[in-house]
Design an enzyme around this catalytic site. Structure first.
Site, mmCIF file in Angstrom:
data_model
loop_
_atom_site.group_PDB
_atom_site.id
_atom_site.type_symbol
_atom_site.label_atom_id
_atom_site.label_comp_id
_atom_site.label_asym_id
_atom_site.label_seq_id
_atom_site.Cartn_x
_atom_site.Cartn_y
_atom_site.Cartn_z
ATOM 1 N N HIS A 1 5.635 0.218 -3.881
ATOM 2 C CA HIS A 1 7.254 -0.363 -2.890
ATOM 3 C C HIS A 1 8.166 -1.596 -3.651
ATOM 4 C CE1 HIS A 1 5.638 3.046 -0.035
ATOM 5 N NE2 HIS A 1 7.025 2.485 0.302
ATOM 6 N N GLN B 1 15.097 5.458 -0.835
ATOM 7 C CA GLN B 1 14.927 4.763 0.030
ATOM 8 C C GLN B 1 14.068 3.613 0.029
ATOM 9 O OE1 GLN B 1 11.491 7.075 3.453
ATOM 10 N NE2 GLN B 1 13.768 6.568 4.467
ATOM 11 N N PHE B 2 13.266 3.836 -1.225
ATOM 12 C CA PHE B 2 12.442 3.078 -2.013
ATOM 13 C C PHE B 2 13.336 2.723 -3.710
ATOM 14 C CE2 PHE B 2 10.840 1.902 2.595
ATOM 15 C CZ PHE B 2 10.689 0.730 1.680
ATOM 16 N N GLU C 1 13.922 14.221 -4.022
ATOM 17 C CA GLU C 1 15.296 13.727 -4.209
ATOM 18 C C GLU C 1 15.522 14.013 -5.773
ATOM 19 O OE1 GLU C 1 12.406 12.328 -3.250
ATOM 20 O OE2 GLU C 1 12.126 10.840 -2.084
ATOM 21 N N ASP D 1 11.333 2.820 -5.491
ATOM 22 C CA ASP D 1 9.985 3.705 -7.153
ATOM 23 C C ASP D 1 10.076 4.933 -6.192
ATOM 24 O OD1 ASP D 1 7.905 1.040 -6.405
ATOM 25 O OD2 ASP D 1 9.151 1.239 -5.167
ATOM 26 N N PHE D 2 10.993 5.197 -5.327
ATOM 27 C CA PHE D 2 10.848 6.750 -5.124
ATOM 28 C C PHE D 2 11.773 8.319 -6.276
ATOM 29 C CE2 PHE D 2 9.473 5.283 -0.757
ATOM 30 C CZ PHE D 2 8.384 5.329 -1.937
#
Ligand SMILES: Cc1ncc(C[n+]2csc(CCOP(=O)(O)OP(=O)(O)O)c2C)c(N)n1
Ligand SMILES: [Mg+2]
Length: 666
Positions: free
Chosen positions: A472, A427-428, A405, A430-431
């Site tokens: 997630h 992707q989420f 990321e 959270d990441f």
């Protein structure tokens, strides 16, 4: 004039002509003389801090001279020679260091922390490592434009321990980006010697692990640096690929002047002093009969006059007069919003399809838009939002990324520097933590610091209620609304999602675009089929009433709607904020002045969230109008649990109905 003696460095001038050789010498002498002057000024207390590159000039100068002036260079804190070889007027450099208006940051950042499109230099942020991912982005821009340009980026050996280094080299390798990664191995990172920094023999050995050709060069030998980098640059222009160069050199002064060099063994210092890149080259040029005392004296006099003149004019320039609105006006790049009205033809779409359509139509609108993310190409993304995109727009513009990321956000920044737009799919949401540093430090601060836009949208699939556990399910908008320089958008309906996404992509500022996963496939709405835009900073008033103002966004909007459906007798204003930064404070204040009661509902855990700020805003602006204390509802102060009965207990939704009723009864 120093005495002429034999050179301690083995030079090979190959077919370089005298003019080039003298220019290499002159270009090394200039930063050295500037530094010597700076050290005097430091002792006199006239400047605050100095990071010395004395002894490392051959690397900055050799690399810069090996590149074309149209090619970007991303230097670090010891690369004065990059700036001077690119012929930045000394008046501007000195003003930059003194925090004056003729510098490059209007007094907003110090030393070498600035970029300039005029000289194709992109300066560092303090965090060191992000430079390398940004270089990837600039190189990707060059590759997509097929302009045959290379990009050079610097790091110290200490900086190679950061994850950014690994990520950037890996991305450059996977995408075959024309970047020359230059490691200046000067023996120390602050006080840390190399043996405490890494455990391979040479840092160049790492190239193999990334599938990158790597070279070790004598960083004190200007001819070796210049000729090899020139040769590599020419090769990369024809056959784009990254290369890694480890320049062996030494830091002859303290990390910064005040910190000294006590921890450096004297013998080591002496040995490297004998390898001084300028003295040795000078001796070589004398031996070759290329440099004469007359030329040497002339160079020195010329540079010293330039320094004195520029210092006088920089000191003469008055200090910046603080002006609050000047500061506030530069946090974001001005965006001339074009209102493109929705057409009448509509189609019922799910939230997820509306986002996909907005993104697709934006790809058609902007030929210079690139989207990047994990599994977004052939696979179509984990939520299938980019399904079919690679077939429609090709792999150049729809890019699967490695799992990195930080490097991808930095790459997006580099694309923006090279004039391209990008959308990054987390992707989420959270990441995003793994790309947090470049978002809050690079993207957010770039325009304020040196007027460089970060024309990037980061898509953030977020939110709970999907039994996906602590990693997630988060809705982490408050991490970003806190940071000046970012815009934060959080739609609750398909119509808004499409129109706000197209606007986010048009907006040249960095936008975090939150997409609630629980809404993706549960919320449908008629959405205009053609391209349209919606403005930021305009809340939508979903219901109008007299007794209470419900202020919320995202999934909270649907929780509130459900509750109001259960209680048709409650006469409420329901405000969907739609964008959190900018915030439609006027709509909130007007509503609360009318109703006299306010409840703010957010999905995130309560402390430090949007609800707290809005509550404070209402206390400050509507106190006399309030018939009850402002009520905040958020989720529990715990991570988000997986089991659905625990998650139901966690979510603030559960408490909303009761809180609303008791607020009305206050
Ligand atoms: C992320 C981060 N951690 C720590 C620091 C503090 N710091 C600034 S420069 C530096 C040493 C860098 O060493 P190196 O990369 O070898 O460069 P050099 O100073 O030797 O040229 C450190 C620890 C920082 N600026 N950023
Ligand atoms: Mg170092």
């Amino acid at each position: 004039m120093a005495s002429i003696s034999e050179s301690n460095i083995a030079y090979n001038k190959k077919d370089l002509d005298d003019k080039t050789l003298l220019k290499l010498y002159y270009n090394m002498l200039k930063p050295r003389l500037i530094e010597e002057k700076m050290l005097i000024l430091l002792r006199q207390g006239k400047i605050s801090k100095w990071f010395s590159g004395i002894g490392q000039e051959a690397i900055s100068v050799g690399v810069t001279m090996a590149l074309k002036s149209t090619e970007y260079i991303l230097p670090m804190h010891r690369n004065l020679g990059v700036f001077t070889t690119r012929k930045i007027p000394l008046h501007r450099l000195f003003c930059q260091w003194q925090g004056k208006l003729s510098g490059f940051t209007k007094g907003r950042d110090r030393s070498f922390h600035f970029g300039t499109q005029d000289y194709k230099i992109v300066g560092m942020i303090s965090h060191l490592g992000p430079q390398m991912g940004v270089a990837d982005g600039i190189a990707l821009g060059n590759l997509l434009k097929k302009n045959g340009q290379v990009t050079a980026v610097f790091t110290g050996e200490g900086g190679t321990s950061e994850g950014d280094f690994h990520e950037a080299l890996n991305v450059a390798s996977v995408w075959q980006l024309p970047v020359i990664f230059c490691i200046e191995n000067n023996g120390y990172g602050l006080s840390t010697p190399t043996e405490q920094q890494y455990r391979c023999e040479n840092l160049a050995d790492r190239g193999k692990g990334y599938g990158i050709d790597a070279y070790i060069l004598d960083g004190n030998n200007i001819l070796e640096v210049y000729t090899k980098v020139k040769e590599l640059a020419e090769s990369l222009r024809k056959r784009p690929r990254p290369v890694l160069i480890e320049f062996k050199t030494f830091r002859r002064r303290g990390h910064e002047e005040a910190s000294g060099t006590k921890y450096v063994p004297e013998a080591k210092m002496k040995a490297w002093e004998a390898k001084d890149p300028i003295d040795n080259f000078k001796n070589f040029l004398y031996t070759e009969g290329i440099l004469t005392p007359e030329i040497e004296a002339q160079y020195e006099a010329q540079i010293k006059t330039e320094i004195t003149t520029a210092l006088t004019s920089a000191y003469a320039e008055s200090n910046i007069t603080p002006n609050e609105s000047n500061e506030l006006n530069d946090v974001y790049k001005e965006f001339n919003y074009q209102d493109i009205k929705p057409n009448l033809k509509v189609e019922e779409l799910r939230f997820v399809d509306a986002i996909s359509e907005g993104l697709k139509q934006s790809m058609e609108q902007h030929n210079d838009l690139v989207i990047m993310g994990q599994d977004i190409a052939e696979y179509g993304g984990v939520f299938k939002i980019t399904d079919g995109f690679v077939e429609a727009f090709g792999t150049d513009r729809v890019r699967n990324t490695p799992i990195c990321e930080s490097a991808i956000v930095e790459t997006a920044m580099g694309l923006s520097i090279s004039g391209l737009k990008s959308v990054v799919e987390m992707q989420f949401s959270d990441f995003v933590t793994s790309g947090f540093n470049p978002i809050v430090n690079y993207l957010a601060k770039s325009h304020y610091r040196w007027a460089q836009a970060a024309d990037i949208v980061i898509r953030m699939p977020c939110g709970g209620g999907v039994a996906a556990g602590p990693f997630h399910s988060q809705t982490n908008e408050a991490w970003f609304t806190k940071t000046p320089g970012l815009k934060v958008v959080y739609p609750a309906f398909p119509f808004d999602a499409k129109g706000l996404l197209t606007s986010a992509i048009n907006d040249p500022n960095p936008v975090l675009f939150f997409e609630h996963k629980a809404l993706y496939r549960s919320i449908r709405q008629d959405v205009p089929t053609d391209y349209y835009t919606l403005p930021f900073g305009k809340a939508s008033i979903l219901k109008e009433g007299e007794s209470v103002s419900i202020i919320t966004y995202g999934a909270g909007v649907h929780w509130a709607l459900e509750t109001l459906e259960k209680h048709p007798n409650i006469s409420a204003d329901l405000i969907d904020l739609r964008t959190l930064q900018p915030l439609d404070s006027n709509a909130i204040i007007a509503s609360v002045k009318k109703t006299g009661r306010a409840i703010i509902l957010q999905e995130d855990s309560l402390f430090g969230g949007i609800a707290s700020d809005l509550s404070a805003l209402l206390m400050e602006t509507c106190f006399e109008y309030l018939d009850a204390p402002v009520k905040r509802i958020g989720s529990l102060e715990t991570p988000i649990p997986f089991a659905s009965q625990l998650e139901d207990q966690y979510l603030g939704k559960r408490k909303f109905e009761k809180a609303l009723i008791s607020l009305l009864a206050y």
